[in-house]
Design a protein around this motif. Structure first.
Motif, PDB file in Angstrom:
ATOM      1  N   SER A  55       1.467 -10.742   8.614  1.00  0.00           N
ATOM      2  CA  SER A  55       1.911 -11.162   7.268  1.00  0.00           C
ATOM      3  C   SER A  55       1.679 -10.013   6.304  1.00  0.00           C
ATOM      4  N   ARG A  56       2.731  -9.558   5.668  1.00  0.00           N
ATOM      5  CA  ARG A  56       2.637  -8.390   4.774  1.00  0.00           C
ATOM      6  C   ARG A  56       2.231  -8.860   3.383  1.00  0.00           C
ATOM      7  N   THR A  57       1.156  -8.348   2.880  1.00  0.00           N
ATOM      8  CA  THR A  57       0.684  -8.669   1.534  1.00  0.00           C
ATOM      9  C   THR A  57       0.480  -7.380   0.777  1.00  0.00           C
ATOM     10  N   VAL A  58       0.447  -7.555  -0.554  1.00  0.00           N
ATOM     11  CA  VAL A  58       0.275  -6.390  -1.408  1.00  0.00           C
ATOM     12  C   VAL A  58      -1.178  -5.995  -1.445  1.00  0.00           C
ATOM     13  N   GLU A  59      -1.459  -4.763  -1.160  1.00  0.00           N
ATOM     14  CA  GLU A  59      -2.813  -4.227  -1.276  1.00  0.00           C
ATOM     15  C   GLU A  59      -2.820  -3.186  -2.394  1.00  0.00           C
ATOM     16  N   PHE A  60      -3.705  -3.388  -3.416  1.00  0.00           N
ATOM     17  CA  PHE A  60      -3.757  -2.496  -4.566  1.00  0.00           C
ATOM     18  C   PHE A  60      -4.698  -1.334  -4.269  1.00  0.00           C
ATOM     19  N   ASN A  61      -4.192  -0.122  -4.503  1.00  0.00           N
ATOM     20  CA  ASN A  61      -4.980   1.082  -4.239  1.00  0.00           C
ATOM     21  C   ASN A  61      -4.713   2.103  -5.363  1.00  0.00           C
ATOM     22  N   PRO A  62      -5.206   1.826  -6.581  1.00  0.00           N
ATOM     23  CA  PRO A  62      -4.928   2.749  -7.696  1.00  0.00           C
ATOM     24  C   PRO A  62      -5.716   4.043  -7.544  1.00  0.00           C
ATOM     25  N   PRO A  63      -5.271   5.144  -8.198  1.00  0.00           N
ATOM     26  CA  PRO A  63      -6.042   6.388  -8.181  1.00  0.00           C
ATOM     27  C   PRO A  63      -7.422   6.162  -8.788  1.00  0.00           C
TER      28      PRO A  63
END
Length: 289
Positions: A194-202
């Motif tokens: 299941s593809r989910t959004v993963e947040f990885n900001p600078p």
């Protein structure tokens, strides 16, 4: 002949001699008178001619003098008329000067009053300028504060929208996990992807703008590796508008490629509105000023 006769003869002789002498004298006198008369007549004729010429010259002089006197009299009358006019003009000018002097006195008094009024108005204007300066300074500060508050409100609205989107994304993730658990129970524990959004900001705060978009959904932004943006990082996309209600949060993009001064990313999910050139990107959206 008697003595008396002799005496008478001598007397007659003497008388004759006397008469003769008288005749001679009369002749001589008449001759002299004729010559004198001729000379006098010649002189008279000359004198008469001279007198006639003199009389004619005198008449010409008289006529000329009379004409000159007439002209002079006319000139005198004209001069007297002009003199009367000049006197009348002088009198009028004197009256005018008198009136002007009176008007000048009134004007001086009016000018002095106006100067005092102008001075008073100048002082009032100066006070008004000082008040206006203070008011303008206050208005400037209020405008700055209003702009700051508007920016805070805009950022807060975007952050709220972002949080709502993220919350909705989390809700969707939880729903997907529940569905996955249901599928796991139905399939005896098999795990499905299941593809989910993963947040990885600078790690540091960065902000830039969208420089270009294409039909495939790729977007080029104005910040890159020099700003700490690396492949795999996620950035938030939002649109600012002078009207705060028109500002909106669009979604999240993931960086696919970086260069020193730009990077290429792709939305991790369908954005709320098509991303356009000029939209803003940032590592995170906060309401802090």
């Amino acid at each position: 002949m008697t003595t008396i006769g002799k005496i008478l003869v001598f007397v007659n002789l003497a008388f004759s001699l006397v008469v003769c002498a008288l005749i001679i004298m009369v002749y001589i006198a008449r001759t002299n008178w004729h010559d004198a008369y001729t000379k006098q007549k010649a002189l008279y004729d000359v004198a008469a001619a001279s007198a006639k010429a003199a009389d004619e010259e005198l008449k010409a002089v008289y006529d000329e003098t009379r004409d000159q006197l007439a002209k002079a009299d006319a000139a005198i009358k004209k001069a007297e008329k002009e003199l009367e006019e000049r006197r009348a003009e002088l009198k009028a000018a004197q009256e005018n000067l008198k009136n002007m002097a009176a008007n000048k006195a009134k004007a001086d008094a009016t000018v002095a009053k106006l100067q005092a009024e102008v001075q008073k108005r100048a002082e009032e204007v100066k006070k008004m300028e000082e008040f206006l300066k203070v008011t303008n300074d206050r208005n400037t500060e209020l405008v700055k504060e209003m702009n700051r508050l508007r920016e805070l409100k805009t950022a807060s609205d975007i952050e709220n929208k972002t949080l709502r989107f993220q919350n909705q994304n989390l809700i969707d993730k939880l729903a997907e996990r529940e569905k996955e658990l249901v599928r796991m129970r139905a399939t005896g524990g098999a795990v499905t992807s299941s593809r989910t959004v993963e947040f990885n900001p600078p790690p540091q705060d960065v902000e830039g703008v969208v420089k270009n978009t294409d039909s495939s959904g790729l977007v080029t932004i104005s910040i890159g590796s020099d700003s700490g943006v690396l492949k795999g990082h996620t950035l938030e996309v939002f649109r600012l508008d002078p009207v705060p209600s028109r500002s909106m949060y669009l979604g999240t993009i993931r960086i696919l490629e970086t260069r020193p001064h730009e990077a290429v990313g792709q939305p991790v999910s369908r954005p709320r509105a098509p991303i356009q050139v000029g939209d803003r990107v940032a590592s995170r959206i906060t309401s802090g000023g």
